[in-house]
Every structure is written in structure tokens, then in C-alpha cells.
Write an enzyme that holds these catalytic residues in place. Structure first.
Site, PDB file in Angstrom:
ATOM      1  N   ASP A 149      -0.130   4.995   1.093  1.00  0.00           N
ATOM      2  CA  ASP A 149      -0.300   5.922   2.207  1.00  0.00           C
ATOM      3  C   ASP A 149      -0.183   5.200   3.538  1.00  0.00           C
ATOM      4  O   ASP A 149      -0.939   4.280   3.832  1.00  0.00           O
ATOM      5  CB  ASP A 149      -1.662   6.616   2.120  1.00  0.00           C
ATOM      6  CG  ASP A 149      -1.840   7.389   0.824  1.00  0.00           C
ATOM      7  OD1 ASP A 149      -0.914   8.146   0.469  1.00  0.00           O
ATOM      8  OD2 ASP A 149      -2.882   7.235   0.169  1.00  0.00           O
TER       9      ASP A 149
ATOM     10  N   ASP B 260       0.855  -1.177   0.000  1.00  0.00           N
ATOM     11  CA  ASP B 260       0.000   0.000   0.000  1.00  0.00           C
ATOM     12  C   ASP B 260       0.899   1.239   0.000  1.00  0.00           C
ATOM     13  O   ASP B 260       2.085   1.162   0.349  1.00  0.00           O
ATOM     14  CB  ASP B 260      -0.888  -0.022   1.250  1.00  0.00           C
ATOM     15  CG  ASP B 260      -1.763   1.206   1.372  1.00  0.00           C
ATOM     16  OD1 ASP B 260      -2.334   1.632   0.354  1.00  0.00           O
ATOM     17  OD2 ASP B 260      -1.870   1.748   2.487  1.00  0.00           O
TER      18      ASP B 260
END
Length: 245
Positions: A18, A16
Site C-alpha cells: 500500500d 511494501d
């Protein structure tokens, strides 16, 4: 376990953006709060119930923007028309509110810039040195620009972000489809891929996709929740997993 802190059967790593690669999760959380609080204040007056950190974790974090708007509003019993992607920021539609949130995020990024987590960058270097495939999997439509801004685009063989997901009509997290697409593009079975996520929706996606290993990254003190949503291990920083010197 290998020197990377992963099972030997793992041949690819799906990250991922963020909160895992970049320190932008707090920026997104602040933008969501600013947007929703303004909307709720106008709707309910001075006695409105503000958007809280728990709302961000449960209903918004990791989800595609429009899904985050819908899910949070549903939790408050609010039903708005969807509208369309071109709705002006702040229009009282799902897409309008989502576009306002995105406008706020971009303003904050332009003002303050983007920082990467050094431990993650070192871990990415180690993963690449060991010959594992890598993918970035993010609901953000700004993913490529953010990676370029921190000089990290070269770390990833595959990018499945908000733009690609829309093109391929892939549902976002907590559905596993974006992670599954990344594994497929890397030529590995999900059982041979590890997911690295800080969001509860990302944990759900990792569990639903039956990935070989799910690493929860706890930046905000939600270790128990990450385990409850499917993490095999939870770390505060990827440097804890090993071989990052």
C-alpha cells in the site's frame, strides 16, 4: 550505484504494498478515519477529537491491523479488550474495530477498484530484468487478492503478508521480522536487500533489520519524517531511481 539506483551489493528488493505498489494507502487512511471517528463520536459525543492524518502516520500506517488499533487507542488513553479475530465488525474490542476498518476498506476497493503506480511497475520490470530477487512484504491480509486484481502477482518471488505473518507468528512492522523473513526466503542476507516503504513504521523496520538500503517513498509530503525514521534515500516515485524506460 547501479542502473537501478541501488548499491552494487544489493541482490534483492523487498516492497511494501500500500502506497508503494498500489494506490491504496489513501483508501486505508479513509477507512481508518471513518471507523475511528464513528467510535470516538459514540464514546465521547459531539465534542470528540477526530482521527487526524498525523494519527494515521504515527500510530497506524504500515502496522498490522490490530496493532494499529491498539497503538492509536493507547495514544488517546483508551484501553479496550483485545477480543478475538472473529469478533463482529464494530464490536468494542481491538479486533472488532479492526474488522470494521477492514470491512470499510473492502467496500471502498469493491466500489472504486485498485490502481497500481505505473512507475513502480516499470521499476519492478527493471529489477526483474537485472536478475534481482523480489518480495512483497505487507501487513495486509488482502495482499494476494490486491496483487491479482492489478495483474502484478508474477512480479514477486516471495510473499510475506498478513496471512503468512499470522501462520509464522511474525510480529509486524515496526518490527523487522516480516522483512527478515522475506530476505531469508529469497536466500539473501539483510545487508544484501533493499527495503521500499512509504510508512514510518516500515522505515523503522528497515533500520532495525540492518538492511543494506532503505528507500522511502513519499506520496504525502513526509520526506523529512521518512529520513528521520531511517531512509537512506527518499523519492516521490520509484521511476526516479533509474532504468525504468
Amino acid at each position: 550505484m547501479t542502473q537501478l539506483g541501488l548499491p552494487a551489493a544489493i541482490h534483492a528488493c523487498l516492497f511494501d504494498l500500500d502506497g508503494v505498489v498500489t494506490k491504496t494507502a489513501v483508501v486505508h487512511a479513509a477507512a481508518w478515519k471513518e471507523m475511528f471517528d464513528a467510535f470516538l463520536r459514540e464514546r465521547d459525543g459531539a465534542d470528540f477529537r477526530p482521527f487526524e492524518a498525523a494519527d494515521y502516520d504515527e500510530y497506524v500506517d504500515g502496522r498490522p491491523r490490530a496493532d494499529g488499533v491498539r497503538t492509536f487507542l493507547a495514544s488517546r488513553g483508551i484501553d479496550l479488550p483485545d477480543g478475538g479475530p472473529e469478533d463482529p465488525p464494530g464490536a468494542e474490542t481491538v479486533h472488532g474495530l479492526g474488522n470494521r476498518k477492514n470491512e470499510l476498506v473492502l467496500e471502498k476497493i469493491r466500489t472504486d477498484g485498485v490502481e497500481a503506480y505505473d512507475g513502480t511497475l516499470r521499476y519492478l520490470e527493471a529489477v526483474r530484468a537485472h536478475g534481482l530477487g523480489t518480495a512483497i512484504v505487507s501487513s495486509s491480509a488482502n495482499c494476494r487478492d490486491v496483487l491479482r486484481s492489478i495483474g502484478a502477482e508474477h512480479f514477486f518471488d516471495v510473499r510475506i503478508d498478513g496471512v503468512v505473518a499470522a501462520e509464522r507468528k511474525l510480529p509486524g512492522k515496526p518490527h523487522p521480522d516480516t522483512f527478515l523473513a522475506a530476505a531469508e526466503d529469497l536466500g539473501v542476507d539483510p545487508s544484501e536487500a533493499a527495503v521500499f516503504e512509504d510508512a514510518l513504521a516500515g522505515m523503522d523496520a528497515g533500520r532495525a533489520g540492518r538492511f543494506g538500503y532503505v528507500v522511502g517513498v513519499d506520496r504525502v509530503g513526509q520526506t523529512y519524517a521518512l529520513y528521520r525514521h531511517g531512509a537512506d534515500i527518499v523519492v516521490r516515485d520509484l521511476a526516479e531511481l533509474g532504468d525504468t524506460q
